[in-house]
Design an enzyme around this catalytic site. Structure first.
Site, PDB file in Angstrom:
ATOM      1  N   HIS A   1       0.760  -1.065  -0.120  1.00 45.66           N
ATOM      2  CA  HIS A   1      -0.145  -0.042  -0.102  1.00 45.66           C
ATOM      3  C   HIS A   1       0.811   1.543   0.100  1.00 45.66           C
ATOM      4  O   HIS A   1       1.926   1.243   0.596  1.00 45.66           O
ATOM      5  CB  HIS A   1      -1.034   0.003   1.450  1.00 45.66           C
ATOM      6  CG  HIS A   1      -2.133  -0.681   1.074  1.00 45.66           C
ATOM      7  ND1 HIS A   1      -3.147  -0.712   0.283  1.00 45.66           N
ATOM      8  CD2 HIS A   1      -2.312  -2.408   1.359  1.00 45.66           C
ATOM      9  CE1 HIS A   1      -4.013  -1.178   0.915  1.00 45.66           C
ATOM     10  NE2 HIS A   1      -3.890  -2.583   1.346  1.00 45.66           N
TER      11      HIS A   1
HETATM   12 ZN   LIG Z   1      -4.505  -4.937   1.526  1.00 42.07          ZN
END
Ligand SMILES: [Zn+2]
Ligand SMILES: [Zn+2]
Length: 209
Positions: free
Chosen positions: A166
């Site tokens: 992320h």
């Molecule tokens: Zn994730």
């Protein structure tokens, strides 16, 4: 056995007493530390393959990629906009962004989670590359932001079972989405830098024998 060797050495009149002691120290040192290096961290069944299991591994990888949405994105068989791709990784926007900019960087290879990575050069280089791609994209697309975060969800709290980094350019949008990225020790969001510390190959043991 060690003590016997020690006594044998000490009884040899040619050797000074310190030589025997040095030998014993080196033996103890090696016997103490060797088991650690002989037991690599627990690896996943899929990635821990010998030459014999390669066919099986390939079968499993093919089966996984057929049903894995991120494998489909990596093979460019979806309409997802690809922000970056090379032979190792692919990057695209998170389907439900949690920040001003929220990208995912995934390996082309189907690696399920961070638990499937080991302390070795291959995995360290892969995660390093994923992080570099994420940083490059956010600095390009969100240069006005002052806070960035890069990391992984750890199982069982991960979403898709295909490793994904992320990449967040903050602030979170909406604000409450920050709860998805709390660091809760071994359960929460794992910063990429912390993962890299765990994967960085250890320097070789130099024996003075
Ligand atoms: Zn994730
Ligand atoms: Zn996959």
């Amino acid at each position: 056995n060690l003590i016997l060797k020690f006594l044998q050495l000490s009884n040899q009149p040619k050797l000074p007493p310190t030589a025997g002691f040095l030998y014993l120290s080196v033996c103890l040192y090696i016997s103490f530390f060797t088991p650690i290096y002989n037991n690599p961290p627990q690896a996943s069944v899929i990635r821990n393959f010998g030459p014999k299991k390669k066919g099986k591994k390939l079968e499993m990888a093919v089966a996984a990629s057929a049903s894995c949405i991120f494998c489909q994105i990596a093979s460019k068989s979806t309409s997802t906009t690809i922000l970056h791709s090379d032979e190792k990784v692919v990057a695209f926007e998170d389907i439900s962004p949690s920040a001003v900019r929220h990208y995912l960087v995934i390996p082309v290879e189907h690696i399920p989670t961070v638990k499937d990575l080991q302390r070795r050069t291959e995995d360290f280089s892969l995660v390093t590359h994923m992080l570099e791609v994420g940083q490059m994209l956010l600095h390009r697309d969100a240069p006005q932001c002052t806070h960035y975060r890069f990391g992984f969800h750890q199982p069982p709290l991960n979403s898709v079972n295909h490793l994904h980094l992320h990449c967040l350019a903050l602030p979170y949008t909406p604000r409450w989405k920050c709860v998805k990225f709390l660091s809760l020790g071994s359960l929460g969001f794992l910063e990429a830098e912390k993962l890299l510390e765990k994967l960085k190959p250890l320097p070789p043991v130099i024996s003075k024998v």
